[in-house]
Design a protein around this motif. Sequence first.
Motif, PDB file in Angstrom:
ATOM      1  N   TYR A  73       4.208 -20.334  -0.256  1.00 57.75           N
ATOM      2  CA  TYR A  73       2.724 -20.544  -1.059  1.00 57.75           C
ATOM      3  C   TYR A  73       2.876 -22.068  -1.569  1.00 57.75           C
ATOM      4  CZ  TYR A  73       2.435 -15.767  -1.163  1.00 57.75           C
ATOM      5  OH  TYR A  73       2.305 -14.122  -0.956  1.00 57.75           O
ATOM      6  N   THR A  74       1.692 -22.664  -1.996  1.00 57.23           N
ATOM      7  CA  THR A  74       1.413 -23.924  -2.454  1.00 57.23           C
ATOM      8  C   THR A  74       0.955 -23.795  -4.020  1.00 57.23           C
ATOM      9  OG1 THR A  74       0.905 -25.151  -0.538  1.00 57.23           O
ATOM     10  CG2 THR A  74      -0.005 -26.074  -2.284  1.00 57.23           C
ATOM     11  N   ILE A  75       1.704 -24.457  -4.706  1.00 57.90           N
ATOM     12  CA  ILE A  75       1.390 -24.641  -6.081  1.00 57.90           C
ATOM     13  C   ILE A  75       0.336 -25.718  -6.545  1.00 57.90           C
ATOM     14  CG2 ILE A  75       2.378 -24.720  -8.448  1.00 57.90           C
ATOM     15  CD1 ILE A  75       2.811 -22.034  -7.232  1.00 57.90           C
ATOM     16  N   ASN A  76      -0.826 -25.472  -6.758  1.00 53.64           N
ATOM     17  CA  ASN A  76      -1.651 -26.490  -6.884  1.00 53.64           C
ATOM     18  C   ASN A  76      -1.976 -26.734  -8.555  1.00 53.64           C
ATOM     19  OD1 ASN A  76      -3.028 -27.048  -4.287  1.00 53.64           O
ATOM     20  ND2 ASN A  76      -2.838 -24.609  -4.587  1.00 53.64           N
ATOM     21  N   THR A  77      -1.519 -27.935  -9.015  1.00 52.57           N
ATOM     22  CA  THR A  77      -1.752 -28.196 -10.400  1.00 52.57           C
ATOM     23  C   THR A  77      -3.250 -28.641 -10.628  1.00 52.57           C
ATOM     24  OG1 THR A  77       0.358 -28.798 -10.654  1.00 52.57           O
ATOM     25  CG2 THR A  77      -1.127 -29.736 -12.358  1.00 52.57           C
ATOM     26  N   VAL A  78      -4.218 -28.135 -11.346  1.00 48.55           N
ATOM     27  CA  VAL A  78      -5.595 -28.417 -11.375  1.00 48.55           C
ATOM     28  C   VAL A  78      -5.916 -28.769 -13.027  1.00 48.55           C
ATOM     29  CG1 VAL A  78      -7.947 -27.380 -11.047  1.00 48.55           C
ATOM     30  CG2 VAL A  78      -6.229 -26.750  -9.628  1.00 48.55           C
ATOM     31  N   VAL A  79      -6.458 -30.026 -13.046  1.00 52.28           N
ATOM     32  CA  VAL A  79      -6.880 -30.495 -14.423  1.00 52.28           C
ATOM     33  C   VAL A  79      -8.257 -29.703 -14.701  1.00 52.28           C
ATOM     34  CG1 VAL A  79      -7.692 -32.539 -15.802  1.00 52.28           C
ATOM     35  CG2 VAL A  79      -5.702 -32.594 -14.446  1.00 52.28           C
ATOM     36  N   ILE A  94      -4.256 -25.889 -15.139  1.00 52.35           N
ATOM     37  CA  ILE A  94      -3.887 -24.731 -14.825  1.00 52.35           C
ATOM     38  C   ILE A  94      -3.009 -24.816 -13.505  1.00 52.35           C
ATOM     39  CG2 ILE A  94      -5.710 -23.456 -16.012  1.00 52.35           C
ATOM     40  CD1 ILE A  94      -7.296 -23.222 -13.390  1.00 52.35           C
ATOM     41  N   VAL A  95      -2.535 -23.548 -12.969  1.00 54.41           N
ATOM     42  CA  VAL A  95      -1.894 -23.641 -11.712  1.00 54.41           C
ATOM     43  C   VAL A  95      -2.816 -22.578 -10.698  1.00 54.41           C
ATOM     44  CG1 VAL A  95      -0.052 -22.753 -10.278  1.00 54.41           C
ATOM     45  CG2 VAL A  95       0.655 -24.013 -12.234  1.00 54.41           C
ATOM     46  N   VAL A  96      -3.279 -23.027  -9.765  1.00 51.00           N
ATOM     47  CA  VAL A  96      -3.741 -22.224  -8.762  1.00 51.00           C
ATOM     48  C   VAL A  96      -3.052 -22.010  -7.425  1.00 51.00           C
ATOM     49  CG1 VAL A  96      -5.828 -22.121  -7.327  1.00 51.00           C
ATOM     50  CG2 VAL A  96      -6.170 -23.031  -9.613  1.00 51.00           C
ATOM     51  N   LEU A  97      -2.788 -20.847  -7.050  1.00 46.35           N
ATOM     52  CA  LEU A  97      -1.691 -20.421  -5.999  1.00 46.35           C
ATOM     53  C   LEU A  97      -2.681 -20.296  -4.599  1.00 46.35           C
ATOM     54  CD1 LEU A  97       0.950 -19.396  -5.462  1.00 46.35           C
ATOM     55  CD2 LEU A  97       0.069 -17.406  -5.526  1.00 46.35           C
ATOM     56  N   PHE A 144      -0.118 -18.088 -13.274  1.00 47.54           N
ATOM     57  CA  PHE A 144      -0.980 -18.570 -12.246  1.00 47.54           C
ATOM     58  C   PHE A 144      -2.330 -18.103 -11.811  1.00 47.54           C
ATOM     59  CE2 PHE A 144       2.201 -16.022 -10.050  1.00 47.54           C
ATOM     60  CZ  PHE A 144       1.432 -15.332  -9.136  1.00 47.54           C
ATOM     61  N   PHE A 145      -3.289 -18.727 -11.118  1.00 43.91           N
ATOM     62  CA  PHE A 145      -4.491 -17.878 -10.838  1.00 43.91           C
ATOM     63  C   PHE A 145      -4.515 -17.918  -9.073  1.00 43.91           C
ATOM     64  CE2 PHE A 145      -5.242 -19.444 -14.862  1.00 43.91           C
ATOM     65  CZ  PHE A 145      -6.265 -18.696 -15.649  1.00 43.91           C
ATOM     66  N   ARG A 146      -5.072 -16.948  -8.692  1.00 42.60           N
ATOM     67  CA  ARG A 146      -5.540 -17.038  -7.459  1.00 42.60           C
ATOM     68  C   ARG A 146      -6.761 -17.217  -7.043  1.00 42.60           C
ATOM     69  NH1 ARG A 146      -1.600 -11.894  -4.671  1.00 42.60           N
ATOM     70  NH2 ARG A 146       0.172 -13.451  -4.112  1.00 42.60           N
ATOM     71  N   PRO A 147      -7.303 -17.749  -5.998  1.00 44.33           N
ATOM     72  CA  PRO A 147      -8.805 -17.723  -5.632  1.00 44.33           C
ATOM     73  C   PRO A 147      -9.267 -16.468  -5.234  1.00 44.33           C
ATOM     74  CG  PRO A 147      -7.491 -18.541  -3.909  1.00 44.33           C
ATOM     75  CD  PRO A 147      -6.489 -18.348  -4.778  1.00 44.33           C
ATOM     76  N   TYR A 148     -10.580 -16.230  -5.734  1.00 45.62           N
ATOM     77  CA  TYR A 148     -11.401 -15.052  -5.269  1.00 45.62           C
ATOM     78  C   TYR A 148     -12.020 -15.407  -3.836  1.00 45.62           C
ATOM     79  CZ  TYR A 148     -14.684 -11.336  -5.063  1.00 45.62           C
ATOM     80  OH  TYR A 148     -15.608 -10.384  -4.521  1.00 45.62           O
TER      81      TYR A 148
END
Length: 616
Positions: A73-79, A94-97, A144-148
């Motif tokens: 997976y890719t760990i995306n750091t989002v401001v 936050i972290v978006v997976l 972490f959060f996943r996209p809907y």
Amino acid sequence: MTRDRLIRSVHAVLLLAAIIFTWAGSPLVAGIAEPCLAIKIPLTDRIKSSQSVVYGRVVAQRAVWDDARRSIYTINTVVVNDVWKATASIDDTIVVLTEGGDMGTMGRTVLGTLKLDVGDEGYLLLEKSRTADVTFTNAGVRQFFRPYAESQAFLIIHNSGEVFDCWGTTTLAPTSLEERHLNVLGHTMYSARGRSTAQPDRTLTLQEGELSFSPRRVIGGMGEAITITGAGFGAQRGSNYVTFTADGTNYHSSSYAASFVYRSWSDTAIVVEVPPSYSGKIHVVIGSAAIVSKDTLHVTSNLAARSLSPLTFTNLINTNGKGGYTWSLDKALYDIPEARECVESVMRQFRCKTGMMFDLSATPATTGYALNDGINAIVFDAPGYELGAGAVAYCDWIWYSCIVGTETFYYVRDTDCRLSRKFNWYYGNGKNPQFGMAKLRYVLYHEIGHAHQFGHVNEWGESMHPVVQALPAEEWLERDTITESEKRAGTFMTQQGRSFAFRGCGIQPLLPPANDDCNSDPTSDIHDGADRTLLDLAAHPNPTSGVLTIQSTSVRSHDVRIELFDMLGSRVLQEVLPAGSERVSISVTSLAAGTYVLMSVEGADVGMIGLITVGQ
């Protein structure tokens, strides 16, 4: 399609179809890299179903294994700048997976899921982790959060001032989106950091030009060239370039276009190899102006080229000692004779028509989804590894690289196809017994096509169209074969896997299958299941507020009736393309602004040409 079914289907088309038309504008501030592979979920429903909505910017990324080492997976750091509808405390960062990722010498590729890049900025519709089964404590990530709905989760602000998602424009400005849909949820935070004010490095002036090109139909990423003729291109290319639509809406950037192979360039003619692209108009960019072709280039298949100059691929190799790849079937499918025969027939299609050694294991898969287990599997999704909302299936694979001397060789090892348990599956041939079922054979033509290194296309009637269930695919998925274009693209990739000279890391080239059973397949004759009207009629300009021209690539010996329907299924205009003619024009000045469905009626055959936007 019968006339009654046509009328009933028009409104459903507008809700479900993945139709993306070329927007003649400058590149996006942030890109939406993947087209959707799903049923279109209306924006209001996406916002309602997501658990959090934020506006943010991706500032860092890294690819990691999950703790069970099942997948990458890719760990995306989002401001985060703004938060709406938060069901839990959300920090400034936050972290978006997202699924898949590049780890340098290896990586995981998943088509149809959300892909983000550092610098991407926009609205993210998020859900929590689906279960606790997929964890990343070894990577130091606990929340972490996943996209809907995967690629439907990301909305960006276009240079035009409108909000776009992977389906194209939402017809909303950011203020309208926030006032109508988001602020009612509660605007809980505004960051002092502010949003990015970055602008594109150039804005192009677009003008329709007298460009001609040949051929009209190509395979992207295979090294096929088109010849563009016109005037005023300049004696040398310099910083000028040709570009094609990357997703049906946006165009390849100037930096990417610089990597294309230009075989020749003169003031009146350009010969350029077509990269992986969507069907659309061609842009020839001269300085700050882009000359736009009147006609559409049809990209009927795409190959996932790693680089264009030189043209290289991630190769398929001999992994099973028999010449290719053996697939194991989920026991829930294996135990259904009709389902098992369906999958065997799909494998036979690829063996007999592309020469790729794909076969089916004599025993079912027992491990479920685990991409790092050395097994190529077709399985239903499992807890923690469920498909996103609206998605029917995903195909993902692990690729590796091997370096010997100065040569780096990329190859595919494990591949898994995940099927959603949420859909009603049909295992037979021909049309679905009920509208909206997921036809396993057709879905696998698409997913195993990805395993064959095919990319998406927006061509009607092709298996690699991003929508594989419901409309528009419902109108052509009765086809029980791969298409001629897919046969040609697959044969090319098979030859790449047989002919490489690289030897290292135990890698061996593909071997030809025996093909003893090719004549036993009742679906052995390749044909285009879609109506011909879907394939050789196109409309331009689109959008329009004046005259719409319907162009045919072939001259018919009989009349074709062209009909325009509104969103309620009422016919609002009709015209006839006479026998012997290649085009007909329809004035839409009397119509209200909005979206319409353009259809053709050719004897007993009714086909959809596409969606037309009027008044924008």
